[in-house]
Scaffold this motif. Structure first.
Motif, mmCIF file in Angstrom:
data_model
loop_
_atom_site.group_PDB
_atom_site.id
_atom_site.type_symbol
_atom_site.label_atom_id
_atom_site.label_comp_id
_atom_site.label_asym_id
_atom_site.label_seq_id
_atom_site.Cartn_x
_atom_site.Cartn_y
_atom_site.Cartn_z
ATOM 1 N N LYS A 114 0.825 -1.213 0.000
ATOM 2 C CA LYS A 114 0.000 0.000 0.000
ATOM 3 C C LYS A 114 0.858 1.262 0.000
ATOM 4 C CE LYS A 114 -3.996 -2.045 2.374
ATOM 5 N NZ LYS A 114 -4.814 -2.033 3.620
ATOM 6 N N ARG B 132 -0.126 3.119 -5.373
ATOM 7 C CA ARG B 132 -1.081 4.127 -4.903
ATOM 8 C C ARG B 132 -2.175 4.433 -5.918
ATOM 9 N NH1 ARG B 132 0.592 6.847 -0.354
ATOM 10 N NH2 ARG B 132 2.679 6.340 0.407
ATOM 11 N N PHE C 263 -6.452 -4.520 -2.496
ATOM 12 C CA PHE C 263 -5.509 -5.275 -1.674
ATOM 13 C C PHE C 263 -6.275 -6.317 -0.863
ATOM 14 C CE2 PHE C 263 -3.894 -1.009 -2.330
ATOM 15 C CZ PHE C 263 -2.582 -1.227 -2.732
#
Length: 363
Positions: free
Chosen positions: A265, A269, A275
């Motif tokens: 993470k 971006r 995720f």
């Protein structure tokens, strides 16, 4: 396979998850047995546990107030399975290595193979410690390294070792140091022009590992490969390369290790990125990805084990579109092609050197 463990007239059945066909393996080590032996006279009921990989501490200390710091999705499943197997309450109090914890009086930690993860654990423990805290760290003597002591003495004034018992030993840590600068959790890796950030404990601590480098140098993402899955995504460097080649890609990153997911993470971006901390691909839609990329794991702590990778390959076959591609890097000695040929119609070696192969699979 040995599945019954007994301590002080308490016996439990403990099985491994993920399941393994290696009958020499069991769901606990003598290091964990030694930890319980050491704390048998302790009166505290408030305990924090780290690296309780299969639920050993959760089972034997189920009458205590336990906070379990989890790092793997498969770890949570293993703990649940073993608690249920022994008819114990399964409502575990879970925290991640990034959570702020209440002050701990007793901490139990089976030292992981990754010294970076050991560092991350001790940082969290350090922040939740005071002069009354006792940290009991267990390890097998064959795995000992002087780095254990170096890392431990970074955070605690008093570090002592016990005598060996059945090839296991303990480090006892007390009195946290009074130094507020000891809580840096991330470091950077340079890859070409990129600065990749990751938390301590993620695979390949000082550089992008050479297998991943070989994949990055070989991978060519097509403009039509819009929906992309990165399996065992680590710090997200492969996903970054996919986005660089195809900025329109929608990415899904999956990893069993929550520290890896949090690291990715920091690096990936793009808004069109998802995720998922999971040990399998069961929650992904069937035939939904144009491209799947991976540097799959074949280590389980100190064990070499390709069973997890093979299970992931089956998941990839399920969620890959009929027109899609699966591109992975593999150590040549693992002979993944034999297993992949059972799942995919076309298995091609795109590139290889003395150590690695880049394999492309199509349905």
């Amino acid at each position: 396979m040995e599945t019954t463990v007994e301590i002080d007239a308490k016996a439990y059945e403990l099985v491994r998850y993920p399941k393994t066909e290696d009958h020499s393996l069991r769901a606990w080590s003598n290091a964990e047995l030694l930890i319980l032996k050491h704390i048998s006279d302790f009166k505290t009921t408030d305990i924090q546990t780290y690296n309780d990989r299969f639920g050993f501490f959760n089972c034997f200390l189920n009458d205590k107030k336990i906070t379990t710091i989890w790092t793997y999705a498969s770890q949570q499943k293993a703990i649940y399975n073993n608690l249920a197997l022994n008819s114990l309450a399964t409502d575990v109090v879970y925290k991640t290595p990034f959570d702020t914890l209440e002050k701990a009086s007793l901490v139990l930690l089976k030292i992981p193979k990754s010294l970076g993860l050991f560092t991350l654990f001790l940082q969290q423990i350090y922040k939740a410690s005071d002069t009354q805290t006792i940290v009991v760290c267990g390890f097998m003597t064959k795995n000992f390294t002087a780095s254990y002591l170096k890392i431990a003495t970074t955070y605690f004034e008093d570090v002592s070792q016990t005598k060996a018992w059945k090839k296991a030993r303990l480090l006892i840590l007390k009195n946290p140091k009074k130094d507020s600068s000891l809580t840096k959790m991330t470091h950077q890796i340079t890859w070409k022009s990129k600065e990749i950030q990751q938390y301590y404990g993620v695979f390949s601590a000082t550089k992008i590992d050479i297998g991943t480098q070989f994949l990055l140098d070989t991978l060519q993402v097509k403009s039509t490969e819009v929906k992309v899955l990165d399996v065992a995504s680590g710090n997200g460097i492969i996903a970054c390369e996919v986005l660089e080649q195809n900025p329109n890609a929608t990415l899904t990153l999956v990893d069993d290790f929550n520290v890896a997911i949090e690291s990715s993470k920091l690096n990936v971006r793009a808004e069109n990125t998802h995720f998922l901390c999971a040990d399998n691909l069961d929650d992904l839609a069937k035939e939904s990805f144009d491209l799947v990329v991976s540097n799959p794991p074949f280590h389980f702590e100190y064990e070499n084990n390709i069973e997890v990778a093979i299970s992931l390959f089956k998941g990839v076959a399920n969620c890959l579109k009929t027109s899609g591609r699966f591109v992975l890097v593999a150590n040549t000695h693992l002979n993944y092609t034999t297993h992949l040929q059972k799942l995919f119609k076309e298995v091609t070696i795109l590139n290889q050197n003395k150590k690695f192969q880049i394999i492309e699979c199509k349905k």
